[in-house]
Design an enzyme around this catalytic site. Structure first.
Site, PDB file in Angstrom:
ATOM      1  N   SER A  79       0.942  -1.183  -0.029  1.00 46.05           N
ATOM      2  CA  SER A  79      -0.058  -0.086  -0.020  1.00 46.05           C
ATOM      3  C   SER A  79       0.814   1.062  -0.104  1.00 46.05           C
ATOM      4  O   SER A  79       2.018   1.136   0.391  1.00 46.05           O
ATOM      5  CB  SER A  79      -1.024   0.020   1.155  1.00 46.05           C
ATOM      6  OG  SER A  79      -0.036   0.176   2.480  1.00 46.05           O
ATOM      7  N   ASP A  88      -2.017  -1.453  13.691  1.00 42.14           N
ATOM      8  CA  ASP A  88      -2.334  -2.640  12.944  1.00 42.14           C
ATOM      9  C   ASP A  88      -1.592  -3.969  13.531  1.00 42.14           C
ATOM     10  O   ASP A  88      -1.731  -4.881  13.105  1.00 42.14           O
ATOM     11  CB  ASP A  88      -2.186  -2.292  11.472  1.00 42.14           C
ATOM     12  CG  ASP A  88      -3.201  -1.234  11.055  1.00 42.14           C
ATOM     13  OD1 ASP A  88      -4.097  -1.115  11.561  1.00 42.14           O
ATOM     14  OD2 ASP A  88      -2.689  -0.630  10.313  1.00 42.14           O
ATOM     15  N   SER A 104     -14.388   1.638  10.611  1.00 37.24           N
ATOM     16  CA  SER A 104     -13.779   1.493  11.926  1.00 37.24           C
ATOM     17  C   SER A 104     -15.265   1.554  12.877  1.00 37.24           C
ATOM     18  O   SER A 104     -15.976   2.619  12.945  1.00 37.24           O
ATOM     19  CB  SER A 104     -12.910   2.583  12.427  1.00 37.24           C
ATOM     20  OG  SER A 104     -13.142   2.885  13.572  1.00 37.24           O
ATOM     21  N   ARG A 117     -15.144   1.916  15.949  1.00 37.50           N
ATOM     22  CA  ARG A 117     -15.009   3.009  16.917  1.00 37.50           C
ATOM     23  C   ARG A 117     -15.529   4.313  16.196  1.00 37.50           C
ATOM     24  O   ARG A 117     -16.316   5.047  17.251  1.00 37.50           O
ATOM     25  CB  ARG A 117     -13.581   2.899  17.336  1.00 37.50           C
ATOM     26  CG  ARG A 117     -13.036   4.138  18.171  1.00 37.50           C
ATOM     27  CD  ARG A 117     -11.585   4.180  18.436  1.00 37.50           C
ATOM     28  NE  ARG A 117     -10.788   4.341  17.068  1.00 37.50           N
ATOM     29  CZ  ARG A 117     -10.561   5.467  16.721  1.00 37.50           C
ATOM     30  NH1 ARG A 117     -11.064   6.666  17.060  1.00 37.50           N
ATOM     31  NH2 ARG A 117      -9.875   5.643  15.532  1.00 37.50           N
ATOM     32  N   GLY A 142     -11.292   0.326   0.829  1.00 33.96           N
ATOM     33  CA  GLY A 142     -10.263   0.969  -0.147  1.00 33.96           C
ATOM     34  C   GLY A 142      -9.324   1.419   0.852  1.00 33.96           C
ATOM     35  O   GLY A 142      -9.192   1.557   1.966  1.00 33.96           O
ATOM     36  N   THR A 189      -8.070   5.979  -2.001  1.00 35.43           N
ATOM     37  CA  THR A 189      -9.365   5.703  -2.516  1.00 35.43           C
ATOM     38  C   THR A 189     -10.543   6.261  -1.702  1.00 35.43           C
ATOM     39  O   THR A 189     -11.461   6.698  -2.390  1.00 35.43           O
ATOM     40  CB  THR A 189      -9.488   4.146  -2.547  1.00 35.43           C
ATOM     41  OG1 THR A 189      -8.442   3.424  -3.055  1.00 35.43           O
ATOM     42  CG2 THR A 189     -10.831   3.824  -3.274  1.00 35.43           C
TER      43      THR A 189
END
Ligand SMILES: NCc1[nH]cc(CCC(=O)O)c1CC(=O)O
Length: 311
Positions: free
Chosen positions: A10, A80, A125, A127, A146, A150
Site C-alpha cells: 500500500s 495494526d 471502523s 469505533r 479501499g 481511494t
C-alpha cells in the site's frame, strides 16, 4: 551493511517505510536500505465491512517474511500490529509518533458539527462509527472500503459526504486535502494510532541496535501503556475502544473510552501514574474498566455489528 526492509504494497506502507529509512540513514550513514514490497491479501482484496478483531491479518504476512529471513525487518502502523507477535519476533523500535487524532474530511468543507442533516459519512471502523453517531445521531454512517487515497476520492458528495481518517496517515502520505481535526475527547483514538512499529527477529541483535537509534523513549512508553490496556481487556474485547496515553514529565496519563457497539452506552477511565511503569498503568485502567462493568458493553455485539453492515 545492507538491509532489506519488508513493507506492504500500500502507498501508506511505502511512505512510512521511506520515512523510516530516511530517519535511519541520518544515524547510520554507512548503511544501505532496500524495500521489498510484500503483496498481502489486504492489498489485493477489498477491505472488510465493519468487523471486530480482524487486527493484523495483513501485517502478519509481512512479519512472516521477517521470521523466514526474507527481509531483515518490517515497518508497520503500530495500531495494526497484533499484541502477540510470533515468538521469534520483537518490536525492535518505536520512532517518534505522529499526530494521534482523527480528522473529518467532507466534500463541502463542513465539519462534523455543521454538516447537513442526514449526511452520509464513511468509515469501516466501528469505533469511529459509534463516535460519529454519538455526536450526530441524524447522519448515516456507512462502511467504506479501499486504502486512504481511494477513500478520499470517494468523498464527492455522491456516495459519501464525508469520511473519518487518522491524521497520521494523511500526513505521512502528504495528501493535499482539507480536513478538520476531531478532538481526542470525542474521538479517543485507536490504541497505538500515529505510531510506527519496526519488527525484527529477536535474535538479530545487530539489526535491533541499529533500529533502536531512532527509538523515541516517550512514544515507546505511551504505546506500551495503550497496548497493555488493550491486552488486558482483549479476551472479551467485543466493543469499540479508544485509548490515549500522554507523558508529562515523569508521569503519564492514560485515558480510555469504551462503547457498546450500538453506541448507546459508554465508559471512560483516566489514570495517571509513573511513566516508567506503562504496563501497570494499562492494567490499572483495564481493572477500573472491568469494575465499571465494561463487559456488559459487549452484549449482543454480533447482532449489532450485523446492523451496522446493513446500513
Ligand atoms: N487501519 C488502517 C490504517 N492503519 C494506519 C492508518 C493511519 C496511520 C495511523 O493511524 O497510525 C490507517 C488509516 C486510518 O486509520 O485512517
Amino acid at each position: 551493511m545492507k538491509y532489506v526492509v519488508g513493507a506492504r504494497g500500500s502507498q501508506l506502507s511505502i511512505a512510512q517505510t521511506n520515512w523510516v529509512i530516511s530517519e535511519l540513514k541520518k544515524v547510520n550513514p554507512d548503511c544501505e536500505y532496500e524495500i521489498k514490497s510484500i503483496t498481502t491479501k489486504g492489498d489485493t482484496d477489498s477491505r472488510p465491512l465493519f468487523t471486530i478483531n480482524q487486527k493484523g491479518i495483513f501485517e502478519k504476512e509481512v512479519d512472516r517474511a521477517v521470521a523466514q529471513k526474507e527481509v531483515d525487518f518490517a515497518v508497520h502502523s503500530l495500531k495494526d500490529v497484533p499484541s502477540k507477535l510470533d515468538e521469534s519476533l520483537i518490536i525492535a523500535s518505536i520512532p517518534k509518533r505522529e499526530s494521534v487524532n482523527d480528522v473529518f474530511i467532507s466534500s463541502d468543507g463542513s465539519s462534523l458539527e455543521n454538516i447537513k442533516q442526514g449526511a452520509v459519512i464513511g468509515t469501516s471502523s466501528l469505533r469511529r462509527a459509534v463516535q460519529v453517531s454519538r455526536i450526530r445521531p441524524d447522519v448515516t454512517v456507512k462502511p467504506i472500503r479501499g486504502n486512504i487515497e481511494t477513500r478520499i476520492r470517494k468523498v464527492s458528495g455522491e456516495n459519501f459526504d464525508a469520511i473519518v481518517l487518522a491524521q497520521a496517515g494523511i500526513s505521512r502520505l502528504e495528501v493535499d486535502v482539507k480536513f478538520t481535526p476531531l478532538s481526542i475527547d470525542n474521538f479517543s483514538p485507536s490504541p497505538g494510532q500515529g505510531a510506527i512499529a519496526i519488527v525484527a527477529r529477536v535474535d538479530d541483535s545487530n539489526t535491533i541496535s541499529m533500529l533502536k537509534k531512532i527509538e523515541d523513549a516517550d512514544s515507546r512508553l505511551e504505546i506500551e501503556a495503550e497496548r497493555a490496556l488493550s491486552d488486558y481487556v482483549d479476551s472479551g474485547c467485543r466493543f469499540p475502544l479508544g485509548a490515549y496515553a500522554k507523558s508529562n514529565g515523569s508521569e503519564m496519563t492514560l485515558t480510555v473510552s469504551a462503547f457498546s457497539v450500538d453506541g448507546k452506552q459508554s465508559l471512560q477511565v483516566s489514570k495517571t501514574g509513573s511513566k516508567n511503569d506503562p504496563t501497570s498503568l494499562g492494567k490499572n485502567a483495564g481493572e477500573e474498566l472491568q469494575e465499571k462493568g465494561v463487559n456488559d458493553l459487549a452484549l449482543n455485539w454480533r447482532e449489532k455489528v450485523e446492523e451496522w453492515n446493513k446500513t
